[in-house]
Design an enzyme around this catalytic site. Structure first.
Site, PDB file in Angstrom:
ATOM      1  N   GLN A  24       7.794  19.291  40.869  1.00 18.14           N
ATOM      2  CA  GLN A  24       6.854  18.883  41.903  1.00 18.14           C
ATOM      3  C   GLN A  24       7.614  18.003  42.902  1.00 18.14           C
ATOM      4  O   GLN A  24       8.538  17.270  42.528  1.00 18.14           O
ATOM      5  CB  GLN A  24       5.675  18.098  41.315  1.00 18.14           C
ATOM      6  CG  GLN A  24       4.702  18.973  40.502  1.00 18.14           C
ATOM      7  CD  GLN A  24       3.787  19.759  41.402  1.00 18.14           C
ATOM      8  OE1 GLN A  24       4.225  20.729  42.032  1.00 18.14           O
ATOM      9  NE2 GLN A  24       2.518  19.388  41.456  1.00 18.14           N
ATOM     10  N   SER A  25       7.228  18.027  44.166  1.00 19.99           N
ATOM     11  CA  SER A  25       8.027  17.381  45.208  1.00 19.99           C
ATOM     12  C   SER A  25       7.933  15.868  45.195  1.00 19.99           C
ATOM     13  O   SER A  25       8.852  15.183  45.636  1.00 19.99           O
ATOM     14  CB  SER A  25       7.612  17.897  46.592  1.00 19.99           C
ATOM     15  OG  SER A  25       7.886  19.281  46.695  1.00 19.99           O
ATOM     16  N   SER A  26       6.848  15.288  44.712  1.00 17.32           N
ATOM     17  CA  SER A  26       6.682  13.836  44.723  1.00 17.32           C
ATOM     18  C   SER A  26       5.868  13.414  43.518  1.00 17.32           C
ATOM     19  O   SER A  26       5.170  14.225  42.887  1.00 17.32           O
ATOM     20  CB  SER A  26       5.995  13.376  46.019  1.00 17.32           C
ATOM     21  OG  SER A  26       4.683  13.903  46.092  1.00 17.32           O
TER      22      SER A  26
END
Length: 696
Positions: A24-26
């Site tokens: 997941q990006s963040s």
């Protein structure tokens, strides 16, 4: 599709492990977008359906919360690539291409390694064999689209930021002294102590033009500077601490204090190693919205402060800048600008008669391109002209300078006194607040009452200390500007010429005085030397000096001395002339004393008529001619000349004479009469000068 999947999966694939990559990006997406995470973990069931055992499915989820734009900081992706390269992976599973990589370089490198190791790739749409052309083409298109999607998302976000920044409405962290009000507009800090401290800071820098001098002024006045905590449990709280040089530079470089909104002062760059660097951008590339909110100074003054800071730096950029005053007699060190190319001129010294003589040289471009220097100007005459200019300029303004200094010092003391009084008021407010808290508590609740009482006592002690410190400093300020001090200030202003011309005044102090009065000096050397002097405040003055003399011209005898030698040759010998010139305090062009050989050399060099020829033209007779005329021998003529019977004149320093005609009554021999009793003329005996051996 299911049959196509099973056709691509072979027994060799099933012997190796299946790697499921989850990302997941963040961290915010990890906690809020839980559905996406669950969908990625659900891909394990597809691996089992294709024939892999549950223990063969290895999940790599160490990159949760990491961006896919680069693989440098993603340990999980690096591990996945290593396992594929070692031939341990039969298939790589990912929800979509963007989960594996948002960078075409990382994506195509993974495809290449998968093709070499015969590893399959599976996403939500199907299963692919990177070794097949069609599958690899489709995967390449998906990777390009994933990278383009990331670019579009960034462009949208950046466009929104720029649009708000152009209006000056982008909410950014504010420096101390500025706050947001309830309508999210920037205003000055309501705390008057903060406002007056910042006003005093900019006023001090305006006066001193030095960040270090401003810090020193705060230290001498024992003033504190505010700052707001950016993190921790007390985030946003205002604290007071001594002013540091780095903090002073931050305040001077921050354009928000000028009431302007500035965006784009820095730019982030990614290096080849994957690190991020922050670089300062030139002011021409800033997005500036002036006068967007109240400030502590004008935009023009902010730019002036920045220019002063750049000039004070010794090595900023490719061009050498103005530097602080240092040792050496050159008065204009660091202030001279070439009037031909516009570059700042450097300094050289050479020795002359044991003294350092400065030369101003424009050699920066010649060093870089191996060409002749642009200008080379002797500096002795220039420094002398600047000294005379300053003395003449300061003398009529002495009284005004004295009064201005007194008013300036009194204004500084009053401003510092107001700031210290604000500190006492704040301590008194905190004491009153602690008292009210103590009075509102239930007396029976001793645990709370004792704590509030101790806090009240501590605030009372702090108030007492602040009041005592205020009174002590105020008394010192009152004594610092007594009548005696005012008289000294006036004396210093009127004694500027004496102080400047005092040989005990260090060269560095003279340079510092010049920097208080002169901004820069532009030199142009042509047939004459032209000086364009620019004073502080904008006034200018132009001086013209004669061209510098060459070395042989410096050693030439002045014309007035040559004329004097020519006149003296009518009456004296060369040795006697040397004595006369030395008695008058005259010297040669090299600064040496005269002797007979020097006078003879000057006579020959300037083709002056020798004394012998002058006497012969006046009708003088030689020794042989006089002996023939009187019918006697030369020795008798010498005796008669020595005892004054004949009038003679020396034409050399070797007792050589010419004689005047004796007229109608010449001397004759007379037996039995002493020569001393027959004297007719005073003896003309030349005074021999003491010859001095001098180096040529």
């Amino acid at each position: 599709m299911r049959e196509d999947r099973h056709q691509k999966v072979s027994a060799s694939h099933l012997k190796r492990n299946a790697y499921l990559y989850v990302r997941q990006s963040s961290l915010r997406q990890v906690f809020e977008n839980t559905e996406s995470t669950e969908r990625q973990y659900a891909l394990r069931q597809q691996a089992i359906a294709l024939g892999w055992q549950i223990e063969q499915v290895i999940v790599i989820d160490t990159d949760l919360g990491q961006s896919g734009a680069s693989s440098v900081d993603r340990e999980g992706f690096q591990r996945l690539v290593a396992e594929v390269g070692l031939g341990r992976a039969g298939i790589v599973l990912g929800l979509e291409v963007s989960r594996l990589a948002r960078n075409s370089t990382d994506w195509h490198r993974l495809l290449e390694i998968c093709a070499l190791s015969d590893t399959l790739i599976l996403d939500e749409d199907g299963i692919y064999d990177p070794g097949h052309f069609n599958d690899r083409l489709l995967l390449g298109l998906k990777g390009t689209m994933s990278e383009a999607e990331l670019h579009i998302l960034k462009a949208r976000l950046q466009g929104g930021l720029l649009n708000k920044a152009r209006r000056g409405e982008l909410a950014l962290a504010l420096p101390v002294g500025l706050v947001y009000n309830a309508q999210q507009r920037v205003i000055l800090d309501p705390d008057k102590r903060v406002q007056e401290t910042l006003a005093f800071f900019f006023q001090t820098y305006r006066r001193t033009a030095s960040a270090s001098a401003t810090v020193k002024a705060f230290r001498i006045q024992e003033l504190l500077f505010p700052r707001r905590l950016r993190g921790g449990p007390n985030k946003g709280e205002l604290v007071w601490a001594p002013l540091a040089h780095s903090r002073a530079l931050q305040v001077l470089h921050n354009p928000r204090y000028a009431g302007a909104f500035v965006f784009g002062r820095t730019r982030q760059r990614s290096t080849a190693q994957g690190h991020t660097t922050i670089r300062q951008q030139p002011q021409e590339q800033w997005l500036i919205v002036p006068d967007i909110h109240p400030g502590y100074l004008s935009w023009e003054e902010y730019q002036l402060n920045g220019r002063r800071l750049r000039e004070s730096a010794q090595a900023l950029g490719a061009e050498r800048r103005k530097s602080p005053a240092r040792e050496g007699p050159a008065l204009l060190q660091g202030l001279v600008v070439c009037g031909i190319c516009g570059a700042r001129m450097t300094l050289r010294y050479h020795l002359r008669h044991g003294r350092q003589i400065p030369d101003y040289v424009c050699q920066g471009e010649s060093i870089r391109t191996a060409q002749p220097v642009c200008q080379h100007v002797p500096g002795a005459a220039i420094d002398q002209a600047i000294s005379e200019l300053l003395v003449d300029a300061m003398t009529p303004l002495a009284l005004e300078v004295a009064l201005a200094v007194q008013e300036e010092l009194q204004g500084r003391i009053d401003e510092a006194d107001r700031l210290r009084h604000k500190k006492v008021e704040q301590a008194r407010y905190e004491t009153d607040l602690a008292r009210r808290r103590y009075l509102h508590v239930d007396p029976a609740n001793r645990l709370v009452a004792d704590s509030l009482e101790a806090d009240w006592n501590e605030k009372l002690r702090a108030l007492s200390d602040a009041q005592a410190e205020y009174e002590r400093q105020r008394e010192n300020d009152r004594l610092s500007l007594s009548d005696e001090h005012r008289a000294r200030i006036g004396a210093l202003a009127t004694d500027f010429p004496r102080l400047w011309q005092d040989p005990n005044t260090p060269d560095r102090e003279r340079k510092r005085m010049i920097r208080l009065l002169i901004e820069d000096v532009t030199l142009i050397k042509q047939r004459a030397i032209t000086l364009h002097v620019r004073f502080k405040g904008g006034a200018t003055q132009t001086l013209t000096l004669p061209p510098p003399l060459r070395a042989w011209e410096l050693r030439m005898i002045p014309a007035k001395i040559v004329a004097e030698i020519d006149r003296l040759l009518d009456h004296y010998t060369e040795g006697r002339i040397a004595v006369i010139l030395n008695e008058r305090g005259l010297h040669t062009g090299e600064g040496k004393s005269f002797h007979s050989r020097i006078v003879a050399r000057i006579r020959r060099a300037h083709r002056l008529k020798p004394r012998y020829d002058r006497l012969r033209e006046a009708g003088m007779l030689t020794l042989a001619e006089m002996a023939t005329l009187l019918g006697t021998c030369p020795d008798t003529v010498k005796q008669w000349g020595h005892h004054g019977l004949l009038k003679r004149h020396a034409y050399s320093d070797k007792s050589e004479y010419l004689y005047e005609h004796p007229g109608d009554d010449p001397p004759n021999k007379s037996q039995g009469e002493k020569l001393s009793e027959r004297r007719r003329f005073p003896a003309l005996i030349p005074i021999r000068s003491k010859e001095v051996q001098c180096e040529a």
